[in-house]
Design an enzyme around this catalytic site. Structure first.
Site, short mmCIF file in Angstrom:
data_model
loop_
_atom_site.label_atom_id
_atom_site.label_comp_id
_atom_site.label_asym_id
_atom_site.label_seq_id
_atom_site.Cartn_x
_atom_site.Cartn_y
_atom_site.Cartn_z
N LEU A 1 0.97 -1.23 -0.16
CA LEU A 1 -0.09 0.13 -0.20
C LEU A 1 0.84 1.21 0.02
O LEU A 1 0.62 2.18 -0.93
CB LEU A 1 -0.88 -0.04 1.40
CG LEU A 1 -1.90 1.11 1.26
CD1 LEU A 1 -2.90 1.16 0.21
CD2 LEU A 1 -2.45 1.18 2.78
N PRO B 1 6.68 5.58 -2.01
CA PRO B 1 7.69 6.44 -1.66
C PRO B 1 7.20 7.94 -1.47
O PRO B 1 7.90 8.45 -0.43
CB PRO B 1 8.60 6.51 -3.04
CG PRO B 1 8.22 5.05 -3.66
CD PRO B 1 6.96 4.85 -3.37
N PHE C 1 -8.04 0.09 4.73
CA PHE C 1 -8.10 0.36 6.08
C PHE C 1 -8.63 -0.77 7.02
O PHE C 1 -8.29 -0.73 8.49
CB PHE C 1 -8.51 1.88 6.24
CG PHE C 1 -7.79 2.76 5.65
CD1 PHE C 1 -6.50 2.75 5.61
CD2 PHE C 1 -8.52 3.92 5.40
CE1 PHE C 1 -5.76 3.79 4.93
CE2 PHE C 1 -7.96 5.07 4.52
CZ PHE C 1 -6.57 4.82 4.45
N CYS D 1 -8.26 -3.83 6.91
CA CYS D 1 -7.26 -4.82 7.21
C CYS D 1 -6.28 -3.95 8.26
O CYS D 1 -5.56 -4.64 9.10
CB CYS D 1 -6.34 -5.19 6.02
SG CYS D 1 -7.50 -5.94 4.81
N ALA E 1 -4.50 -4.96 12.09
CA ALA E 1 -3.19 -5.04 12.37
C ALA E 1 -2.69 -4.10 13.55
O ALA E 1 -1.88 -4.39 14.31
CB ALA E 1 -2.42 -4.76 11.15
N ARG E 2 -3.21 -2.82 13.37
CA ARG E 2 -2.88 -1.90 14.51
C ARG E 2 -3.39 -2.43 16.02
O ARG E 2 -2.64 -1.97 16.90
CB ARG E 2 -3.75 -0.60 14.41
CG ARG E 2 -3.08 0.14 12.98
CD ARG E 2 -3.95 1.34 12.74
NE ARG E 2 -3.61 2.09 11.54
CZ ARG E 2 -4.18 2.53 10.59
NH1 ARG E 2 -5.55 2.84 10.67
NH2 ARG E 2 -3.86 3.43 9.68
N MET F 1 18.58 2.67 32.89
CA MET F 1 18.80 2.40 34.23
C MET F 1 19.81 1.04 34.34
O MET F 1 20.52 0.87 35.31
CB MET F 1 17.34 1.29 34.68
CG MET F 1 16.41 2.32 35.21
SD MET F 1 14.64 1.40 35.27
CE MET F 1 14.83 0.27 36.53
N GLU G 1 2.15 1.77 10.13
CA GLU G 1 0.77 1.55 10.02
C GLU G 1 -0.04 2.65 10.86
O GLU G 1 -1.05 2.42 12.06
CB GLU G 1 0.54 0.19 10.75
CG GLU G 1 1.20 -0.91 9.78
CD GLU G 1 0.65 -2.53 10.15
OE1 GLU G 1 -0.33 -2.48 10.67
OE2 GLU G 1 1.43 -3.21 9.84
#
Length: 392
Positions: free
Chosen positions: A139, A142, A245, A247, A251-252, A346, A372
Site C-alpha cells: 500500500l 515512496p 484500512f 485490514c 493489524a494496529r 537504568m 501503520e
C-alpha cells in the site's frame, strides 16, 4: 470491604484471571514455542539480517498467521483477545516477529478473506496460514505514507486484465513474497487490490538494507513496470481505500498488544538487573529513583494491557471502533518506547549491549511507533473526532 487479595507484580490488575481457557492455552503455546524455537535465532538475525525467512517459516508451524481466520484454514480457534496475546508474546522476543504475523495475517490473508473470490481463498489462504506461501501487502508508496489518499500506482484495464505501473516502499516481507497484495488506482479512480505473483515480467523487488531497526523483519521497495495481470488477480470485493484500512485496523490492534510485550521484556530485564547491580554499597533497586521508574513501568503496562483486553472483548461483539484502535495503538507504542528508553538508562552502559536485549527492543519500537499510522496521525484522528475539524 476487604483489600487483602494477593498482588502479582507481573500481573498487577489480574489480566490472566480475565482470560478464557482457550486464550491461556494459545498464549502458553506461543510463549513456549517462541522462547524455544525463535529466540535463539534473534541475535544472529538482528546483527546479520539473515534469519528473516527462516523465522517466518518456523512461525508458520503454529498456523496462527490468519488470526481469527486461522480456524478456517488449518489452525486453532483464535479470538481477538487470543490474537492480541499472541502478538504480545511474539513481541516480547522481537518486534519483527509480530510484524511478520501482522503482514501475513492481518494484512495479506485478511485482504483475500474479506475481498477475494472463492477460488482465491481456496488457492492461497491455507498455504499462507501455514507459512508455506509468503505474502506482502503493498500500500505505502515512496511519496505517500500517511497521505495514502494520494496513491499513484495505477491499474489500467486491458483486454484480458490490467496493466500495473508504479512503486511501493517499506513493504514488509516483499523480498520473500510469493504473492503481493497490490493496491492500485483503477481507471474509474477507485483503489482496488490485486494479487501479483513475484514471477511476473516487469516486477522488481529490492530489499531495503542498512536498517538499524526491525532487522529481522525484512522490508522492500517494489517497482511495477507494465506488469500485466489477468482479471482473476483482482480481489473482486475490494472497493476503495476503506477496504485497505479495514485490514490495517486489525493489524494496529495487534500492534497495541505487541508493543506492550516489548515493554514488558524491557521492564523485566531492568528489574532483574537492578536487583543484583550494586552502587554505593547497595543494590540499585534500593534507590528511590529506580523504584519510581519501575513502578511507572508497571503501571503503564498494566493499564495498557487491560485497555487492550477491553477493546478485544468489544471486537468479539462488533462494538469496537476505528477510534478505539487508534487510541490503543498510540498509547501502547508511545508508552512502550518510553519504557524501553527508561530501562536502557537504568542499565547504564550495559543497556546498549545486545545480551541485555533492551537496546534492540528500543530501536525496534522507534519503527513500531511510526508504521501503520504514526503517533501524530493517531492524535489528529482523535482530535478530529473530538472537535469535528480535520487538521490534516
Amino acid at each position: 470491604m476487604k483489600f487483602n487479595a494477593s498482588f502479582d507484580s507481573m500481573d498487577p490488575l489480574k489480566l490472566q484471571a480475565s482470560l478464557r481457557t482457550d486464550e491461556v492455552n494459545i498464549q502458553q503455546q506461543v510463549r513456549d514455542f517462541a522462547n524455544k524455537e525463535l529466540k535463539p535465532l534473534i541475535q544472529d538475525g538482528f546483527f546479520n539480517e539473515n534469519q528473516g525467512v527462516n523465522l517466518l517459516h518456523r512461525l508458520g508451524e503454529l498456523k496462527i498467521f490468519g488470526g481469527e481466520l486461522a480456524a478456517n484454514y488449518g489452525g486453532p480457534v483464535i479470538s481477538p483477545v487470543a490474537y492480541g496475546l499472541i502478538a504480545y508474546e511474539l513481541e516480547k522476543i522481537d518486534s519483527g516477529l509480530r510484524t511478520v504475523m501482522s503482514v501475513m495475517g492481518s494484512l495479506a490473508m485478511k485482504s483475500i478473506a474479506l475481498f477475494g473470490s472463492a477460488e482465491q481463498k481456496t488457492k492461497y489462504l491455507e498455504l499462507l496460514n501455514a507459512g508455506k506461501l509468503v505474502a506482502s501487502f503493498a500500500l505505502t508508496e515512496p511519496e505517500h505514507g500517511s497521505d495514502i489518499a494520494g496513491l499513484e500506482t495505477t491499474a489500467k484495464k486491458t483486454t484480458n486484465g490490467y496493466l500495473i505501473n508504479g512503486s511501493k516502499r517499506w513493504i514488509g516481507l516483499a523480498p520473500y513474497a510469493d504473492i503481493i497484495i497490490t493496491w492500485a488506482r483503477c481507471d474509474d479512480n477507485i483503489v482496488r487490490a490485486f494479487i501479483v505473483e513475484k514471477s511476473l515480467p516487469g516486477l522488481s523487488i529490492t530489499p531495503i538494507s542498512n536498517k538499524i531497526s526491525l532487522r529481522v523483519a525484512v522490508q522492500g521497495e517494489i517497482h511495477y513496470n507494465n506488469v500485466g495481470v489477468d482479471e482473476s488477480s483482482l480481489l473482486p470485493l475490494s472497493n476503495g481505500l476503506s477496504s485497505a484500512f479495514s485490514c490495517l485496523n486489525y493489524a494496529r490492534y495487534g500492534i497495541a498488544w505487541g508493543a506492550l510485550g516489548a515493554a514488558q521484556a524491557c521492564f523485566e530485564e531492568a528489574l532483574n538487573y537492578v536487583k543484583t547491580r550494586k552502587a554505593f554499597g547497595v543494590p540499585l533497586a534500593a534507590k528511590q529513583l529506580i523504584q519510581e521508574k519501575l513502578a511507572k513501568m508497571q503501571i503503564e503496562i498494566a493499564i495498557g494491557l487491560n485497555a487492550c483486553l477491553q477493546v478485544g472483548r468489544l471486537l468479539e461483539t462488533n462494538q469496537a471502533s476505528f477510534y478505539m484502535i487508534n487510541l490503543l495503538k498510540y498509547n501502547s507504542t508511545v508508552k512502550a518506547l518510553e519504557i524501553a528508553r527508561s530501562a536502557r538508562d537504568m542499565l547504564g552502559g550495559n543497556g546498549i549491549l545486545e545480551d541485555n536485549n533492551i537496546m534492540r527492543h528500543m530501536v525496534n519500537l522507534e519503527s513500531v511507533v511510526t508504521y501503520e499510522g504514526t503517533r501524530d496521525i493517531h492524535l489528529l484522528t482523535l482530535g478530529r473526532e473530538l472537535t469535528s475539524f480535520s487538521a490534516f
